[in-house]
Write a protein that holds these residues in place. Structure first.
Motif, PDB file in Angstrom:
ATOM      1  N   ILE A  87     143.224 -17.535 -86.764  1.00 40.68           N
ATOM      2  CA  ILE A  87     144.717 -18.248 -86.862  1.00 40.68           C
ATOM      3  C   ILE A  87     145.016 -19.010 -85.597  1.00 40.68           C
ATOM      4  O   ILE A  87     145.705 -20.103 -85.426  1.00 40.68           O
ATOM      5  CB  ILE A  87     145.586 -17.184 -87.198  1.00 40.68           C
ATOM      6  N   GLY A  88     144.879 -18.328 -84.442  1.00 40.75           N
ATOM      7  CA  GLY A  88     145.303 -19.067 -83.054  1.00 40.75           C
ATOM      8  C   GLY A  88     144.631 -20.269 -82.890  1.00 40.75           C
ATOM      9  O   GLY A  88     145.145 -20.900 -81.733  1.00 40.75           O
ATOM     10  N   ALA A  89     143.458 -20.341 -83.150  1.00 39.95           N
ATOM     11  CA  ALA A  89     142.602 -21.482 -82.545  1.00 39.95           C
ATOM     12  C   ALA A  89     143.209 -22.836 -83.247  1.00 39.95           C
ATOM     13  O   ALA A  89     142.866 -23.811 -82.634  1.00 39.95           O
ATOM     14  CB  ALA A  89     141.094 -21.238 -82.945  1.00 39.95           C
ATOM     15  N   GLY A  90     143.923 -22.761 -84.296  1.00 37.20           N
ATOM     16  CA  GLY A  90     144.674 -24.177 -84.791  1.00 37.20           C
ATOM     17  C   GLY A  90     145.968 -24.417 -84.335  1.00 37.20           C
ATOM     18  O   GLY A  90     146.508 -25.483 -84.654  1.00 37.20           O
ATOM     19  N   GLN A 111     153.629 -27.241 -81.018  1.00 39.63           N
ATOM     20  CA  GLN A 111     153.827 -26.356 -82.373  1.00 39.63           C
ATOM     21  C   GLN A 111     154.771 -25.243 -81.851  1.00 39.63           C
ATOM     22  O   GLN A 111     155.729 -24.784 -82.439  1.00 39.63           O
ATOM     23  CB  GLN A 111     152.661 -25.991 -83.054  1.00 39.63           C
ATOM     24  N   LEU A 112     154.542 -24.696 -80.734  1.00 41.59           N
ATOM     25  CA  LEU A 112     154.910 -23.431 -80.215  1.00 41.59           C
ATOM     26  C   LEU A 112     156.147 -23.612 -79.381  1.00 41.59           C
ATOM     27  O   LEU A 112     156.829 -22.626 -78.921  1.00 41.59           O
ATOM     28  CB  LEU A 112     153.900 -22.637 -79.728  1.00 41.59           C
ATOM     29  N   THR A 113     156.328 -24.859 -78.925  1.00 36.53           N
ATOM     30  CA  THR A 113     157.528 -24.937 -77.841  1.00 36.53           C
ATOM     31  C   THR A 113     158.911 -24.987 -78.396  1.00 36.53           C
ATOM     32  O   THR A 113     159.253 -25.728 -79.547  1.00 36.53           O
ATOM     33  CB  THR A 113     157.255 -26.342 -77.173  1.00 36.53           C
ATOM     34  N   ASP A 114     159.807 -24.131 -77.858  1.00 38.26           N
ATOM     35  CA  ASP A 114     161.206 -24.113 -78.479  1.00 38.26           C
ATOM     36  C   ASP A 114     161.292 -23.876 -79.936  1.00 38.26           C
ATOM     37  O   ASP A 114     162.282 -24.282 -80.789  1.00 38.26           O
ATOM     38  CB  ASP A 114     161.991 -25.183 -78.309  1.00 38.26           C
ATOM     39  N   LEU A 170     153.639 -19.631 -88.020  1.00 34.69           N
ATOM     40  CA  LEU A 170     152.673 -19.032 -89.033  1.00 34.69           C
ATOM     41  C   LEU A 170     153.104 -19.208 -90.429  1.00 34.69           C
ATOM     42  O   LEU A 170     152.236 -19.333 -91.221  1.00 34.69           O
ATOM     43  CB  LEU A 170     152.542 -17.509 -88.274  1.00 34.69           C
ATOM     44  N   ARG A 171     154.389 -19.103 -90.803  1.00 36.52           N
ATOM     45  CA  ARG A 171     154.718 -19.061 -92.235  1.00 36.52           C
ATOM     46  C   ARG A 171     154.576 -20.382 -92.713  1.00 36.52           C
ATOM     47  O   ARG A 171     154.092 -20.675 -93.647  1.00 36.52           O
ATOM     48  CB  ARG A 171     156.095 -18.528 -92.471  1.00 36.52           C
ATOM     49  N   SER A 172     155.080 -21.336 -91.816  1.00 40.71           N
ATOM     50  CA  SER A 172     154.749 -22.833 -92.462  1.00 40.71           C
ATOM     51  C   SER A 172     153.668 -23.302 -92.288  1.00 40.71           C
ATOM     52  O   SER A 172     153.136 -24.372 -93.246  1.00 40.71           O
ATOM     53  CB  SER A 172     155.946 -23.730 -91.650  1.00 40.71           C
ATOM     54  N   THR A 173     152.760 -23.105 -91.324  1.00 45.06           N
ATOM     55  CA  THR A 173     151.444 -23.773 -91.275  1.00 45.06           C
ATOM     56  C   THR A 173     150.254 -23.058 -92.116  1.00 45.06           C
ATOM     57  O   THR A 173     149.555 -23.496 -92.737  1.00 45.06           O
ATOM     58  CB  THR A 173     150.855 -23.639 -89.765  1.00 45.06           C
TER      59      THR A 173
END
Length: 305
Positions: free
Chosen positions: A156-159, A164-167, A174-177
């Motif tokens: 999961i984390g490699a992608g 994506q994770l800023t603010d 995780l839900r949307s991707t």
């Protein structure tokens, strides 16, 4: 002189104690502000009172008060002494899966690090051989309030990317991707001290108390998706907990409704306890109903003959 001040040991600040005198005095005042001995809005002793009680110079007192003012614990104004300032606290419900990004208004999130890590404890909790580590810093009103270290399965984390994770919320990404919804987990809270890089990141003095929230979160299938550790500034973040009964329901005591003494009591009152005898009026009514029932049964019997 302030009653609160007279109760303090005059030797609490002096050459025998470690550290500069102004640091000793600011630490003493800070501790009484944080523990509520000096509540919000309370007047601090005057500079002259602090000088006289602890036997220190005016410059020492002014340095100590300046430090507390810079920390936002004290307000100083012309024509009046120093007062305890309102505390900028941010509340978090720890039993909710959602974090600070959704529970604290206007919070910002910056990514400090994202990439493969080797952490045996995280790998064991997630049941995988490789994990991706994610470190983020959350700020509110411009100051840091929490440092988060999260581990995700490599699959999961490699992608994920920093952009994506800023603010934003990790759970929302995780839900949307990936279509992964996190629904349950276990949390632990500990009080620890901040030192080194942690104290620097949270912008607190070395050794300051912080609240550590740890946990592992599962998806709908019961598979661990994340494990994390979040250090919160204890002077800025408050943990709220909703209390319920053991069966998970909030217990509310019924409010008794007073009945006037003159009010008639219904014969068929459903609230009467089982086995309780009715009053005189109730007995007459029951007898009347019994006679009607007997007559109806007799009529049915005659009709069948």
């Amino acid at each position: 002189m302030s009653t609160w001040l007279t109760e303090l040991d005059a030797d609490a600040v002096g050459p025998a104690a470690p550290g500069p005198l102004h640091a000793q005095l600011s630490a003493l005042l800070r501790s009484h502000i944080v523990d509520g001995s000096l509540p919000v809005g309370a007047d601090l002793p005057t500079e002259a009172e602090l000088q006289a009680h602890f036997g220190v110079s005016r410059s020492v007192v002014r340095q100590a008060l300046s430090s507390l003012t810079a920390e936002g614990l004290v307000r100083r104004g012309r024509g009046r002494g120093s007062v305890v300032a309102p505390r900028g606290e941010h509340h978090r419900l720890v039993q909710r899966l959602s974090g600070l990004s959704t529970q604290v208004p206007a919070v910002t999130t910056s990514v400090l690090a994202l990439g493969p890590e080797h952490d045996e404890a995280a790998e064991a909790r997630l049941g995988v051989r490789a994990v991706v580590g994610l470190r983020r810093l959350r700020r509110a009103e411009g100051e840091p309030i929490a440092l988060i270290h999260t581990w995700l399965p490599e699959s999961i984390g490699a992608g994920l990317t920093t952009a994506q994770l800023t603010d934003t919320s990790l759970h929302a990404v995780l839900r949307s991707t990936y279509g992964v919804s996190l629904v349950s987990g276990r949390r632990q809270v500990r009080a620890v001290s901040a030192s080194g890089a942690l104290a620097e990141a949270l912008e607190v003095p070395d050794g300051s108390p912080v609240l550590l929230l740890e946990g592992t979160t599962l998806d709908r299938s019961g598979v661990p998706v994340e494990t994390f550790r979040t250090w919160h500034r204890a002077d800025r973040v408050v943990f709220d907990v909703d209390v319920v009964t053991d069966d998970g329901r909030a217990e509310v005591e019924p409010v008794p409704v007073p009945v006037p003494a003159s009010a008639p009591v219904p014969v068929d009152d459903a609230s009467r306890e089982p086995g309780a005898l009715p009053g005189e009026a109730g007995l007459d009514e029951l007898a009347r109903r019994a006679r009607e029932l007997a007559a109806d049964l007799d009529g049915l019997a005659r009709g069948r003959r």
